[in-house]
Write an enzyme that holds these catalytic residues in place. Structure first.
Site, PDB file in Angstrom:
ATOM      1  NE  ARG A   1      -2.076  -1.396   3.620  1.00 47.90           N
ATOM      2  CZ  ARG A   1      -2.608  -1.488   4.834  1.00 47.90           C
ATOM      3  NH1 ARG A   1      -3.905  -1.273   5.009  1.00 47.90           N
ATOM      4  NH2 ARG A   1      -1.858  -1.798   5.868  1.00 47.90           N
TER       5      ARG A   1
ATOM      6  CG  ASP B   1       1.611   6.463   3.248  1.00 46.71           C
ATOM      7  OD1 ASP B   1       0.758   5.637   3.622  1.00 46.71           O
ATOM      8  OD2 ASP B   1       2.730   6.578   3.780  1.00 46.71           O
TER       9      ASP B   1
ATOM     10  CE1 TYR C   1       7.201   2.806  -1.615  1.00 48.31           C
ATOM     11  CE2 TYR C   1       8.160   0.828  -0.640  1.00 48.31           C
ATOM     12  CZ  TYR C   1       7.058   1.630  -0.903  1.00 48.31           C
ATOM     13  OH  TYR C   1       5.811   1.239  -0.472  1.00 48.31           O
TER      14      TYR C   1
ATOM     15  NE  ARG D   1       6.462  10.677   3.014  1.00 49.93           N
ATOM     16  CZ  ARG D   1       5.201  10.976   3.352  1.00 49.93           C
ATOM     17  NH1 ARG D   1       4.235  10.067   3.233  1.00 49.93           N
ATOM     18  NH2 ARG D   1       4.901  12.181   3.794  1.00 49.93           N
TER      19      ARG D   1
END
Length: 281
Positions: free
Chosen positions: A75, A77, A135, A222
């Site tokens: 998932r 954000d 990522y 992040r």
């Protein structure tokens, strides 16, 4: 129940995997906010209420002529993008891969497309069959904010030492407790993750971090970026990242970096899943 409903109920389910690309700028993240059977959101709902999952399910349901629910590999954000999110779904009706790919994409907004569709084994699971996830985070490092590509870039005006950030990040490799880099809202039962690769490099004004792990915690990428930035600016020594990891205290780590620079590159699966090379080990 009419004859069509009876036929659909009796039809064996066929499982498919999709590679999905999306710009997350207009979405409240991946996860569906309205459960099946609840009132659908208004056609002109305020910006931010739509999710990628709901949007994709509506398109696939149109192609199938019946309700379709999808399961994703990871998932994302609000504001986070994906170059190859992988999902699976079960359908009581058969369509060829081209039909699913083009049919669904024709019903999707310009910010989402289905890149490919492959029939998979009944035991394939987009989340649990994945062995790794990747990522990429990109920062525009110059004195002036971006105008072009701004939804895909974070911005840092102070000069960054990408080499120092890279060296500091190597302390995160291996299986560790990443409590210092998880949000307080993270619902994972534990914070141990196996970080398999992390690299920071500069290309002109762009500083890019690539990272791969078996799985990630909520905001983990992040928060890692937000903690590497003080190292890049020279405000913290390179050894600070190792100290944060050992201390397991989120309150002393760096702030969460903006979502705009983050792209979910995609999961990676064992070769026996027979998926495209870009998502295979």
């Amino acid at each position: 129940m009419n004859d069509l409903d009876t036929a659909s109920a009796a039809a064996p389910l066929r499982r498919y995997a999709l590679g999905v690309e999306y710009d997350g700028s207009e979405f409240s993240g991946w996860q569906r906010l309205v459960r099946p059977g609840e009132p659908a959101r208004p056609e002109h709902a305020p910006r931010g209420e739509a999710t990628v999952q709901t949007t994709l399910e509506e398109a696939l349901s149109f192609v199938a002529g019946t309700g379709i629910e999808v399961v994703c590999a990871g998932r994302t954000d609000a504001g986070v993008h994906a170059s190859c999110q992988v999902v699976h779904f079960d359908s009581p009706v058969e369509r060829d891969p081209r039909g699913w790919t083009l049919g669904a994409t024709s019903r999707l907004p310009p910010s989402v497309c289905v890149r490919w569709c492959i029939p998979v084994a009944a035991d394939f699971h987009a989340r649990f069959s994945a062995r790794a996830r990747r990522y990429r985070y990109r920062i525009l490092n110059r004195a002036v904010r971006p105008a072009l590509q701004r939804q895909y870039l974070s911005w840092e005006r102070r000069p960054l030492d990408a080499d120092a950030m890279h060296r500091a990040a190597q302390a995160l490799l291996g299986e560790n407790d990443f409590s210092a880099f998880r949000t307080v809202h993270c619902q994972a039962p534990h914070a141990r993750r196996d970080l398999q690769h992390i690299a920071v490099r500069r290309d002109g004004d762009i500083v890019e971090m690539e990272v791969q792990a078996n799985a990630f915690l909520h905001h983990m990428v992040r928060n890692i970026v937000g903690s590497l930035l003080p190292v890049g600016r020279g405000d913290r020594p390179e050894g600070w990242i190792a100290e944060l990891l050992a201390g397991r205290d989120r309150t002393v780590a760096g702030p969460t970096a903006p979502s705009a620079g983050l792209v979910f590159v995609g999961p990676r699966y064992p070769a026996e899943c027979q998926l495209p090379a870009e998502v295979s080990l």
